[in-house]
Design an enzyme around this catalytic site. Sequence first.
Site, PDB file in Angstrom:
ATOM      1  N   GLU A  98       0.878  -1.178   0.000  1.00 46.16           N
ATOM      2  CA  GLU A  98       0.000   0.000   0.000  1.00 46.16           C
ATOM      3  C   GLU A  98       0.914   1.227   0.000  1.00 46.16           C
ATOM      4  OE1 GLU A  98      -2.553   0.243   3.394  1.00 46.16           O
ATOM      5  OE2 GLU A  98      -3.780   1.856   2.566  1.00 46.16           O
ATOM      6  N   HIS A 153      -4.782  -4.396  -0.983  1.00 51.48           N
ATOM      7  CA  HIS A 153      -4.325  -3.273  -1.820  1.00 51.48           C
ATOM      8  C   HIS A 153      -3.416  -3.714  -2.957  1.00 51.48           C
ATOM      9  CE1 HIS A 153      -6.222  -0.188   0.527  1.00 51.48           C
ATOM     10  NE2 HIS A 153      -5.717  -0.698   1.637  1.00 51.48           N
TER      11      HIS A 153
HETATM   12 ZN    ZN Z   1      -7.110  -1.930   4.897  1.00 47.21          ZN
END
Ligand code: ZN
Length: 500
Positions: free
Chosen positions: A350, A375
């Site tokens: 992320e 992500h």
């Molecule tokens: Zn999360």
Amino acid sequence: YCVLLMDMVTPIRRALATCVPLLWFVRVADGMPDPAQRDLLTRQETSRQTGGRVTLTAAELKLDVQLRRLKEREMSAAPFPPAVHFFNAKPLIQESPVFKLLQEMPKGAALHVHASSLVGVDWLVKNVTYRPHCYVCFTWDNSVRFVFSDRRPFPRWDCVYWQLLEALRARLGDPTGFDDGLMQHLTLFTEDPDGEYPSQEVVWEKFERAFVAAAGLITHAPVLRDYFYKGLEELLHDNILYLELRSGLSKTYELDGAVHDKVWTLKTFREVTRTFRADHPDFLGARVIVSVKAAVKEAIQLQKDFPDVVAGFDMVGREDGGRALWYFREALSLPADLGVTLPYFFHAGETDDEGTDVDQNILDALLFNTTRIGHGFALAHHPLAKELSRKRNVAVELCPISNQVLRLVSDLRNHPAAVLMSEGHPMVISSDDPSLFGTTGLSYDFYEAFVGIGGLRANLGTLKELALNSIRYSSLPAHLKDAGLVMWQKKWDAFIFNNS
Ligand SMILES: [Zn+2]
Ligand SMILES: *[C@@H]1O[C@H](CO)[C@@H](O)[C@H](O)[C@H]1NC(C)=O
Ligand SMILES: *[C@@H]1O[C@H](CO)[C@@H](O)[C@H](O)[C@H]1NC(C)=O
């Protein structure tokens, strides 16, 4: 044709230019590439995208044509919502006919949602803070704390002066204004996101303040019960039939200060889910991904004791600020060492910083046999990890609005998942922290993925595949996946019937 081309190139390239067209355009005498060849290549490329191999029925094709027309109109209008920060785009999206269709569409499962931001702040303020015995305190760092108590709470380091909320609200005399103020403490929403959140650091600070502020409300035992129920209601209302909730299973408290442990929270979650299912037979269920920093041993035990409700384990917290997965390698190897299974659902990659620890998390998550990647924003930049994740069918949990609000990308057309989508990488769409971003359900994130990231090429097949993926890549055992797919198909058929 050579002459024409040569006019456009620099004299240095002239020699090259004379022979390249000859090599390129041998097929057709007049120099034009073969249109049939072009069609074939276009079709081949499209077939690689998410949903590119889904065959649509006649009714689905009809809706697809309509969707494309609507999307074209949206893309030619200004401003184009996916290009704008979600806080400013939200009212535009709400007006969008594509969005309205997405709301109605059965989207399958929400696989990446955090418990602390499951339910919209409207409900927290308008319902929870109106309950009796709620005390409030404003901190020196411009945040707010709540606690339910049958007597005035003692001052503590961050909160010297507690006031009964009911009395304060009555005294101030502007309940709407006061409630709006409270809401601002509980979400990231602002009308000037770029001005107020100039960097990732600033927005994450606010994120954590909002998180702490909401905790006093949510962790009150009677509230938590209603909170879970309300959360499931919001999902079902957005046509979602199953949830995997990342939760730290916080301790909860009663009015008299008595405290319940994690097991109580887990049991309450299970009980609420059962009640909800009994009230709504068209909802499949919900499971928890235990998200506690490095508490692997505890997660193993919880999974053993509650196999039906505990899906697995994730490391919680902001990746960029915290420690990387590799730092916890010993703890994370524990299940394998003990010969037990504890499925992992790691947040990984992320980040928009290449080469950092968080970036490296992607490969490490795969080395630890993660079931999905939370992500995976950085995945497109890691050819080997990408290959592994595809080969092992490890889906990426794409949360577009989260990535935009937390400042990894501003114009969602530039989201790296556009690459993953164009090559049909295993993927699901989710919402991450809906209440903090001001979304409910998955429709807003589906909109951004479908209209912004997927562009004009994403079609009804894409949507169908994304919804199916959310059941396929869930942690459910095979027989429940089958039940989920049947349930979803029924809803899908009705959706197509009503809209074609
Ligand atoms: Zn999360
Ligand atoms: C608050 O929510 C609970 C449970 O969801 C509901 O029973 C109650 O009527 C609500 N109260 C208000 C004031 O909206
Ligand atoms: C990951 O899976 C491989 C192959 O099944 C296995 O050999 C290995 O021990 C697993 N690693 C961990 C950390 O679970």
